[in-house]
Design a protein around this motif. Sequence first.
Motif, PDB file in Angstrom:
ATOM      1  N   GLU A 126       0.838  -1.185   0.000  1.00 18.55           N
ATOM      2  CA  GLU A 126       0.000   0.000   0.000  1.00 18.55           C
ATOM      3  C   GLU A 126       0.878   1.243   0.000  1.00 18.55           C
ATOM      4  O   GLU A 126       2.089   1.165   0.176  1.00 18.55           O
ATOM      5  N   VAL A 127       0.239   2.380  -0.195  1.00 24.09           N
ATOM      6  CA  VAL A 127       0.895   3.685  -0.123  1.00 24.09           C
ATOM      7  C   VAL A 127       0.174   4.470   0.958  1.00 24.09           C
ATOM      8  O   VAL A 127      -1.048   4.574   0.949  1.00 24.09           O
ATOM      9  N   LEU A 128       0.938   4.993   1.921  1.00 21.94           N
ATOM     10  CA  LEU A 128       0.349   5.752   3.016  1.00 21.94           C
ATOM     11  C   LEU A 128       0.482   7.244   2.751  1.00 21.94           C
ATOM     12  O   LEU A 128       1.514   7.709   2.256  1.00 21.94           O
ATOM     13  N   LEU A 129      -0.557   7.994   3.113  1.00 28.12           N
ATOM     14  CA  LEU A 129      -0.606   9.436   2.941  1.00 28.12           C
ATOM     15  C   LEU A 129      -0.446  10.098   4.308  1.00 28.12           C
ATOM     16  O   LEU A 129      -1.158   9.757   5.250  1.00 28.12           O
ATOM     17  N   PHE A 130       0.493  11.051   4.396  1.00 35.54           N
ATOM     18  CA  PHE A 130       0.759  11.763   5.648  1.00 35.54           C
ATOM     19  C   PHE A 130       0.556  13.258   5.450  1.00 35.54           C
ATOM     20  O   PHE A 130       0.943  13.814   4.417  1.00 35.54           O
ATOM     21  N   ALA A 131      -0.007  13.911   6.461  1.00 31.48           N
ATOM     22  CA  ALA A 131      -0.145  15.370   6.442  1.00 31.48           C
ATOM     23  C   ALA A 131       1.249  15.969   6.568  1.00 31.48           C
ATOM     24  O   ALA A 131       1.984  15.641   7.499  1.00 31.48           O
ATOM     25  N   SER A 132       1.604  16.835   5.647  1.00 24.68           N
ATOM     26  CA  SER A 132       2.959  17.389   5.668  1.00 24.68           C
ATOM     27  C   SER A 132       3.184  18.330   6.844  1.00 24.68           C
ATOM     28  O   SER A 132       4.295  18.469   7.323  1.00 24.68           O
ATOM     29  N   SER A 133       2.134  18.970   7.352  1.00 22.81           N
ATOM     30  CA  SER A 133       2.307  19.916   8.458  1.00 22.81           C
ATOM     31  C   SER A 133       2.496  19.225   9.803  1.00 22.81           C
ATOM     32  O   SER A 133       3.111  19.787  10.702  1.00 22.81           O
ATOM     33  N   THR A 134       1.980  17.985   9.944  1.00 19.37           N
ATOM     34  CA  THR A 134       2.042  17.298  11.241  1.00 19.37           C
ATOM     35  C   THR A 134       2.738  15.946  11.205  1.00 19.37           C
ATOM     36  O   THR A 134       3.129  15.435  12.243  1.00 19.37           O
ATOM     37  N   GLY A 135       2.825  15.335  10.041  1.00 22.95           N
ATOM     38  CA  GLY A 135       3.381  13.985   9.950  1.00 22.95           C
ATOM     39  C   GLY A 135       2.389  12.898  10.313  1.00 22.95           C
ATOM     40  O   GLY A 135       2.741  11.725  10.392  1.00 22.95           O
ATOM     41  N   GLN A 136       1.126  13.262  10.520  1.00 24.03           N
ATOM     42  CA  GLN A 136       0.106  12.282  10.889  1.00 24.03           C
ATOM     43  C   GLN A 136      -0.395  11.525   9.671  1.00 24.03           C
ATOM     44  O   GLN A 136      -0.629  12.113   8.621  1.00 24.03           O
ATOM     45  N   ASN A 137      -0.616  10.218   9.839  1.00 27.56           N
ATOM     46  CA  ASN A 137      -1.155   9.395   8.760  1.00 27.56           C
ATOM     47  C   ASN A 137      -2.609   9.779   8.536  1.00 27.56           C
ATOM     48  O   ASN A 137      -3.406   9.791   9.466  1.00 27.56           O
ATOM     49  N   MET A 138      -2.947  10.096   7.272  1.00 23.79           N
ATOM     50  CA  MET A 138      -4.318  10.504   6.939  1.00 23.79           C
ATOM     51  C   MET A 138      -5.088   9.427   6.198  1.00 23.79           C
ATOM     52  O   MET A 138      -6.303   9.367   6.294  1.00 23.79           O
ATOM     53  N   ALA A 139      -4.391   8.591   5.419  1.00 26.18           N
ATOM     54  CA  ALA A 139      -5.095   7.597   4.607  1.00 26.18           C
ATOM     55  C   ALA A 139      -4.102   6.584   4.062  1.00 26.18           C
ATOM     56  O   ALA A 139      -2.886   6.774   4.137  1.00 26.18           O
ATOM     57  N   ALA A 140      -4.654   5.514   3.518  1.00 22.90           N
ATOM     58  CA  ALA A 140      -3.844   4.504   2.844  1.00 22.90           C
ATOM     59  C   ALA A 140      -4.510   4.163   1.520  1.00 22.90           C
ATOM     60  O   ALA A 140      -5.732   4.066   1.446  1.00 22.90           O
ATOM     61  N   PHE A 141      -3.696   4.023   0.488  1.00 23.49           N
ATOM     62  CA  PHE A 141      -4.175   3.581  -0.821  1.00 23.49           C
ATOM     63  C   PHE A 141      -3.724   2.136  -0.964  1.00 23.49           C
ATOM     64  O   PHE A 141      -2.528   1.852  -1.019  1.00 23.49           O
ATOM     65  N   ALA A 142      -4.688   1.239  -0.985  1.00 22.11           N
ATOM     66  CA  ALA A 142      -4.367  -0.185  -0.979  1.00 22.11           C
ATOM     67  C   ALA A 142      -4.417  -0.787  -2.374  1.00 22.11           C
ATOM     68  O   ALA A 142      -5.160  -0.330  -3.242  1.00 22.11           O
ATOM     69  N   ASP A 143      -3.650  -1.838  -2.539  1.00 21.35           N
ATOM     70  CA  ASP A 143      -3.676  -2.629  -3.767  1.00 21.35           C
ATOM     71  C   ASP A 143      -5.023  -3.337  -3.847  1.00 21.35           C
ATOM     72  O   ASP A 143      -5.504  -3.891  -2.862  1.00 21.35           O
ATOM     73  N   MET A 144      -5.633  -3.315  -5.015  1.00 21.46           N
ATOM     74  CA  MET A 144      -6.957  -3.914  -5.184  1.00 21.46           C
ATOM     75  C   MET A 144      -6.909  -5.284  -5.864  1.00 21.46           C
ATOM     76  O   MET A 144      -7.932  -5.922  -5.996  1.00 21.46           O
ATOM     77  N   THR A 145      -5.738  -5.726  -6.283  1.00 21.05           N
ATOM     78  CA  THR A 145      -5.670  -6.964  -7.057  1.00 21.05           C
ATOM     79  C   THR A 145      -5.615  -8.219  -6.202  1.00 21.05           C
ATOM     80  O   THR A 145      -5.970  -9.291  -6.667  1.00 21.05           O
ATOM     81  N   GLY A 146      -5.113  -8.097  -4.975  1.00 17.52           N
ATOM     82  CA  GLY A 146      -4.966  -9.283  -4.142  1.00 17.52           C
ATOM     83  C   GLY A 146      -3.701 -10.069  -4.440  1.00 17.52           C
ATOM     84  O   GLY A 146      -3.434 -11.092  -3.817  1.00 17.52           O
ATOM     85  N   ASP A 147      -2.883  -9.616  -5.359  1.00 18.96           N
ATOM     86  CA  ASP A 147      -1.634 -10.285  -5.711  1.00 18.96           C
ATOM     87  C   ASP A 147      -0.534  -9.779  -4.785  1.00 18.96           C
ATOM     88  O   ASP A 147      -0.087  -8.642  -4.902  1.00 18.96           O
ATOM     89  N   SER A 148      -0.103 -10.616  -3.842  1.00 22.87           N
ATOM     90  CA  SER A 148       0.895 -10.184  -2.865  1.00 22.87           C
ATOM     91  C   SER A 148       2.265  -9.922  -3.490  1.00 22.87           C
ATOM     92  O   SER A 148       3.134  -9.366  -2.847  1.00 22.87           O
ATOM     93  N   TRP A 149       2.465 -10.316  -4.721  1.00 26.83           N
ATOM     94  CA  TRP A 149       3.763 -10.123  -5.378  1.00 26.83           C
ATOM     95  C   TRP A 149       3.777  -8.940  -6.348  1.00 26.83           C
ATOM     96  O   TRP A 149       4.758  -8.736  -7.044  1.00 26.83           O
ATOM     97  N   ASN A 150       2.708  -8.138  -6.421  1.00 24.80           N
ATOM     98  CA  ASN A 150       2.712  -7.085  -7.431  1.00 24.80           C
ATOM     99  C   ASN A 150       3.530  -5.858  -7.044  1.00 24.80           C
ATOM    100  O   ASN A 150       3.805  -5.013  -7.865  1.00 24.80           O
ATOM    101  N   ALA A 151       3.926  -5.716  -5.781  1.00 19.26           N
ATOM    102  CA  ALA A 151       4.767  -4.615  -5.306  1.00 19.26           C
ATOM    103  C   ALA A 151       4.116  -3.243  -5.524  1.00 19.26           C
ATOM    104  O   ALA A 151       4.777  -2.275  -5.863  1.00 19.26           O
ATOM    105  N   PHE A 152       2.813  -3.174  -5.305  1.00 18.84           N
ATOM    106  CA  PHE A 152       2.075  -1.916  -5.395  1.00 18.84           C
ATOM    107  C   PHE A 152       2.761  -0.885  -4.505  1.00 18.84           C
ATOM    108  O   PHE A 152       3.022  -1.125  -3.338  1.00 18.84           O
ATOM    109  N   GLY A 153       3.061   0.282  -5.055  1.00 18.63           N
ATOM    110  CA  GLY A 153       3.759   1.322  -4.313  1.00 18.63           C
ATOM    111  C   GLY A 153       5.254   1.325  -4.539  1.00 18.63           C
ATOM    112  O   GLY A 153       5.974   2.126  -3.948  1.00 18.63           O
TER     113      GLY A 153
END
Length: 185
Positions: A126-153
């Motif tokens: 997955e790819v995690l999104l962080f607020a640049s002003s605070t460093g807090q995690n705001m969201a995650a963009f997850a792989d939708m394929t279910g293939d653990s070997w696709n190296a999404f991100g």
Amino acid sequence: MRTLVLSSLALAVCAVARAQTPLLLPHGDQADERFGAAICVTDDLDGDGTPDILIGAPALPGSVSAPGFARVVSGKDGALIYRLLTGAEPDLFGATVAASQDFDGDGLRDLLVGQPGAGPGLAAPEVLLFASSTGQNMAAFADMTGDSWNAFGHGLADIGDVNGDGASDTAIGAPSLSDERAGFV
């Protein structure tokens, strides 16, 4: 004559290369953390008038620093602004980094950190999104394929406003590390 010109050019290039000195020397904490594997310039997050730097350290599974991290350091003096972490199991967090659109509306591009995982025993990519002003995690963009070997991100880039909505867009690459599927962006 040609040899003399090429030799002079080579000496000039070497002289310029020798004259360069590092502007910043941020470094990792452990030998096995892969600090500096991914680097990008961010906005001026600490207000000192100089753009800052996001640095990824995707420590390998089993290393002291696993599951990896990313640091934001001052572009002016290399001082630590904050450290970004994930709570996931070993996943190569920090393998890719990017500053992209301002998701939270604070006027600063927010930060994306990839954790492409890839394979048994690793967290889902997955790819995690962080607020640049605070460093807090705001969201995650997850792989939708279910293939653990696709190296999404495994690849991240701010690609500008592609769809014309006035906001910058982001490309996320998944090169596929198996023969199950083709890679995709």
